[in-house]
Scaffold this motif. Structure first.
Motif, PDB file in Angstrom:
ATOM      1  N   ALA A 356      42.190  47.109  31.380  1.00 40.80           N
ATOM      2  CA  ALA A 356      43.643  47.025  31.189  1.00 40.80           C
ATOM      3  C   ALA A 356      44.054  45.569  31.010  1.00 40.80           C
ATOM      4  CB  ALA A 356      44.364  47.649  32.386  1.00 40.80           C
ATOM      5  N   SER A 357      43.450  44.700  31.825  1.00 42.74           N
ATOM      6  CA  SER A 357      43.726  43.265  31.704  1.00 42.74           C
ATOM      7  C   SER A 357      43.300  42.740  30.340  1.00 42.74           C
ATOM      8  CB  SER A 357      42.979  42.517  32.815  1.00 42.74           C
ATOM      9  OG  SER A 357      43.085  41.121  32.628  1.00 42.74           O
ATOM     10  N   PHE A 358      42.110  43.130  29.906  1.00 45.38           N
ATOM     11  CA  PHE A 358      41.602  42.642  28.629  1.00 45.38           C
ATOM     12  C   PHE A 358      42.485  43.115  27.473  1.00 45.38           C
ATOM     13  CE2 PHE A 358      38.351  42.817  25.109  1.00 45.38           C
ATOM     14  CZ  PHE A 358      38.283  41.439  24.942  1.00 45.38           C
ATOM     15  N   ALA A 373      44.273  41.978  36.239  1.00 48.43           N
ATOM     16  CA  ALA A 373      43.029  41.371  36.712  1.00 48.43           C
ATOM     17  C   ALA A 373      43.027  41.256  38.237  1.00 48.43           C
ATOM     18  CB  ALA A 373      42.841  39.998  36.075  1.00 48.43           C
ATOM     19  N   LYS A 374      44.168  40.914  38.827  1.00 46.87           N
ATOM     20  CA  LYS A 374      44.255  40.819  40.286  1.00 46.87           C
ATOM     21  C   LYS A 374      44.045  42.177  40.933  1.00 46.87           C
ATOM     22  CE  LYS A 374      47.186  38.186  42.374  1.00 46.87           C
ATOM     23  NZ  LYS A 374      48.439  37.578  42.831  1.00 46.87           N
ATOM     24  N   ASN A 375      44.530  43.248  40.283  1.00 47.13           N
ATOM     25  CA  ASN A 375      44.276  44.601  40.804  1.00 47.13           C
ATOM     26  C   ASN A 375      42.780  44.897  40.820  1.00 47.13           C
ATOM     27  OD1 ASN A 375      47.004  45.061  41.076  1.00 47.13           O
ATOM     28  ND2 ASN A 375      47.206  46.254  39.190  1.00 47.13           N
ATOM     29  N   SER A 376      42.098  44.478  39.750  1.00 48.16           N
ATOM     30  CA  SER A 376      40.653  44.679  39.676  1.00 48.16           C
ATOM     31  C   SER A 376      39.946  43.892  40.768  1.00 48.16           C
ATOM     32  CB  SER A 376      40.146  44.257  38.293  1.00 48.16           C
ATOM     33  OG  SER A 376      38.778  44.573  38.140  1.00 48.16           O
ATOM     34  N   LEU A 377      40.379  42.667  40.987  1.00 56.18           N
ATOM     35  CA  LEU A 377      39.794  41.825  42.037  1.00 56.18           C
ATOM     36  C   LEU A 377      40.001  42.459  43.409  1.00 56.18           C
ATOM     37  CD1 LEU A 377      38.414  39.170  42.827  1.00 56.18           C
ATOM     38  CD2 LEU A 377      40.682  38.090  42.852  1.00 56.18           C
ATOM     39  N   ASP A 378      41.176  43.031  43.640  1.00 54.86           N
ATOM     40  CA  ASP A 378      41.454  43.702  44.921  1.00 54.86           C
ATOM     41  C   ASP A 378      40.472  44.848  45.168  1.00 54.86           C
ATOM     42  OD1 ASP A 378      43.551  41.996  45.424  1.00 54.86           O
ATOM     43  OD2 ASP A 378      45.103  43.384  44.720  1.00 54.86           O
ATOM     44  N   ILE A 379      40.131  45.582  44.110  1.00 58.80           N
ATOM     45  CA  ILE A 379      39.165  46.680  44.258  1.00 58.80           C
ATOM     46  C   ILE A 379      37.800  46.126  44.672  1.00 58.80           C
ATOM     47  CG2 ILE A 379      37.884  48.475  43.021  1.00 58.80           C
ATOM     48  CD1 ILE A 379      40.708  49.301  43.640  1.00 58.80           C
ATOM     49  N   SER A 380      37.422  44.997  44.096  1.00 60.47           N
ATOM     50  CA  SER A 380      36.098  44.429  44.406  1.00 60.47           C
ATOM     51  C   SER A 380      35.958  44.088  45.883  1.00 60.47           C
ATOM     52  CB  SER A 380      35.848  43.179  43.551  1.00 60.47           C
ATOM     53  OG  SER A 380      36.593  42.070  44.044  1.00 60.47           O
ATOM     54  N   ARG A 381      37.072  43.768  46.543  1.00 57.69           N
ATOM     55  CA  ARG A 381      37.020  43.406  47.960  1.00 57.69           C
ATOM     56  C   ARG A 381      36.714  44.629  48.842  1.00 57.69           C
ATOM     57  NH1 ARG A 381      38.830  38.195  48.103  1.00 57.69           N
ATOM     58  NH2 ARG A 381      40.323  37.546  46.502  1.00 57.69           N
ATOM     59  N   LYS A 382      36.855  45.814  48.275  1.00 58.50           N
ATOM     60  CA  LYS A 382      36.519  47.037  49.024  1.00 58.50           C
ATOM     61  C   LYS A 382      35.037  47.395  48.894  1.00 58.50           C
ATOM     62  CE  LYS A 382      41.158  48.958  48.308  1.00 58.50           C
ATOM     63  NZ  LYS A 382      41.954  50.119  47.825  1.00 58.50           N
ATOM     64  N   PHE A 395      32.259  39.702  34.746  1.00 61.39           N
ATOM     65  CA  PHE A 395      33.048  39.630  33.518  1.00 61.39           C
ATOM     66  C   PHE A 395      34.537  39.512  33.844  1.00 61.39           C
ATOM     67  CE2 PHE A 395      29.112  41.762  32.376  1.00 61.39           C
ATOM     68  CZ  PHE A 395      28.714  41.005  31.279  1.00 61.39           C
ATOM     69  N   LEU A 396      34.956  40.113  34.957  1.00 61.98           N
ATOM     70  CA  LEU A 396      36.329  39.926  35.406  1.00 61.98           C
ATOM     71  C   LEU A 396      36.567  38.460  35.745  1.00 61.98           C
ATOM     72  CD1 LEU A 396      39.109  41.029  36.358  1.00 61.98           C
ATOM     73  CD2 LEU A 396      38.062  41.301  38.627  1.00 61.98           C
ATOM     74  N   GLY A 397      35.603  37.849  36.451  1.00 60.44           N
ATOM     75  CA  GLY A 397      35.741  36.439  36.802  1.00 60.44           C
ATOM     76  C   GLY A 397      35.864  35.565  35.577  1.00 60.44           C
ATOM     77  N   GLN A 398      35.051  35.836  34.577  1.00 60.63           N
ATOM     78  CA  GLN A 398      35.112  35.077  33.333  1.00 60.63           C
ATOM     79  C   GLN A 398      36.494  35.219  32.697  1.00 60.63           C
ATOM     80  OE1 GLN A 398      32.555  36.438  30.102  1.00 60.63           O
ATOM     81  NE2 GLN A 398      31.824  34.347  29.791  1.00 60.63           N
ATOM     82  N   ALA A 399      37.048  36.447  32.732  1.00 61.24           N
ATOM     83  CA  ALA A 399      38.375  36.679  32.163  1.00 61.24           C
ATOM     84  C   ALA A 399      39.450  35.929  32.947  1.00 61.24           C
ATOM     85  CB  ALA A 399      38.679  38.174  32.140  1.00 61.24           C
TER      86      ALA A 399
END
Length: 436
Positions: A356-358, A373-382, A395-399
């Protein structure tokens, strides 16, 4: 009385005959050509050969380290090979008790080259297993090759080593190929005194059809299985008439039988065929039609329909992305991300938010891209560390580095992802992106 072989066993027997011909040649390297459709048979053959017993005196070790450079490849193969042997012996100890093998993981710190590391490890394996096996075969199938010329040169260097140095008598290398006229095949022709080359005489689809024919009892399930196989083949080969004919026949069966999960599967397969042919509107219609059917199946507690519902949404987003309808695609990925999280599929939720971010980045809306992208990052913390390492988080980090509004934010993104992944995460993802 000899047990009658099924069609797949017959195909594997053909491969075994070619393998024995290679062994009889006493060459060190086997270049084996399979069509893309038959690649699974090659992997099955290797898997069978990995099971060492009295009937199989050939020890196979299947390694698939990525090829990024000729300098690193030998080290990577040696390390992977040692790990697989360690794991295999540990499993054998649990099942059978202590083993008497003299295997010791070799110390590679003093090795001056990747080849020296690899051959030291191969010699250690031969020393450990040599009394029990006729050959030790390293089946090499890299997950990716980032330098095609370097990869061919690496195999050429193997031939040079066989010419100029002592090659372990029991050692064989196996490399798979998909084209009879590839660069690797050309090398095999030039270095025919070192490389035994053969085209596999197998046909995965014929074997599958034979299995289905034998199981055909005239029932709706048997007819559906046949149509699904034909439908998948038509989708892969972009045969529109066959795609639509078999899809129509399959849809008639699943609707009559109220097989909601298979109904969705037929629509997704036909849509994938349309997508391959760039018939985007037809694909989009199928992806959207699949979602309410999957939702009904989930409501009726039909296994798998929950995952199919999210899959259909993600595929709809992919289709819209290919149509360059980025804002619409982002909204669909947004819904898919939420649906995946509700169903505890963190991998798909993370990746859907990332996509969605891309999409919004492609739509030149960096603020909304950053929010997704922040929503995606929040999921990674789980996720735990292993889950994160297997996800598309790098790839999220690169974005997020691209989207960072300031240098300070960019530096914080790098630190955050180093904590979530590792210190080298950015170099690793850049190498992958460069290869693509």
């Amino acid at each position: 009385m000899k047990k009658q072989q099924n069609p797949f066993e017959k195909e594997l027997e053909k491969l075994d005959e070619q393998w024995e011909a290679f062994i009889d040649s006493e060459m060190p390297i086997f270049h084996w050509v399979f069509t893309p459709d038959d690649g699974q048979l090659a992997l099955t053959f290797i898997k069978v050969k990995e099971q060492l017993d009295e009937k199989n005196p050939h020890l196979f070790i299947h390694v698939n380290s990525e090829f990024d450079s000729a300098e690193n490849f030998g080290y990577q193969l040696a390390t992977e090979m040692s790990r697989l042997i360690d794991e295999g012996l540990a499993d054998a100890d649990e099942e059978e008790g202590d083993n008497s093998l003299a295997w010791q993981t070799p110390d590679l710190t003093a090795c001056r080259s990747g080849f020296q590391a690899l051959f030291r490890t191969c010699n250690a394996a031969i020393h450990a297993f040599g009394d029990y096996v006729h050959t030790v075969t390293l089946a090499i199938t890299p997950t990716a090759v980032t330098d095609s010329k370097g990869y061919i040169d690496w195999w050429g260097q193997c031939c040079d080593i066989h010419t100029e140095f002592t090659w372990p008598k029991l050692l064989r290398l196996l490399v798979l190929d998909t084209h009879a006229d590839s660069a690797l095949a050309q090398l095999a022709k030039k270095r025919s005194q070192h490389i035994h080359s053969a085209i596999a005489p197998v046909n995965m689809r014929d074997a599958m059809r034979a299995v289905l024919h034998a199981a055909d009892d005239g029932s709706p399930g048997a007819r559906l299985r046949q149509h699904m196989v034909d439908l998948q083949e038509a989708a892969g080969k972009q045969q529109r008439d066959a795609l639509e004919t078999h899809a129509a026949a399959a849809l008639t069966i699943v609707q009559q039988q109220h097989w909601l999960d298979m109904w969705v599967a037929v629509l997704l397969t036909r849509a994938a065929g349309y997508l391959n042919m760039q018939s985007f509107e037809e694909a989009l219609a199928d992806y959207r039609a699949a979602q309410p059917i999957a939702a009904q199946g989930e409501a009726e507690a039909i296994a798998g329909c929950d995952k199919l519902f999210v899959q259909a949404q993600v595929c709809e987003g992919t289709c819209l992305f290919n149509m360059e309808r980025f804002e619409e695609a982002a909204l669909v990925y947004d819904r898919a991300a939420q649906a995946a999280e509700q169903r505890e599929d963190l991998f798909l939720s993370l990746d859907s938010w990332r996509m969605a971010s891309f999409c919004m980045e492609q739509n030149k809306d960096q603020k909304q891209a950053w929010r997704y992208a922040k929503n995606s990052l929040d999921i990674s913390r789980k996720m735990d560390a292993q889950q994160r390492s297997q996800s598309t988080l790098p790839f999220l980090g690169q974005a997020m580095i691209r989207l960072s509004p300031t240098a300070e934010v960019r530096d914080q993104v790098k630190l955050t992802f180093a904590e979530l992944l590792n210190d080298d995460w950015l170099d690793q993802v850049q190498q992958v992106a460069k290869a693509c």
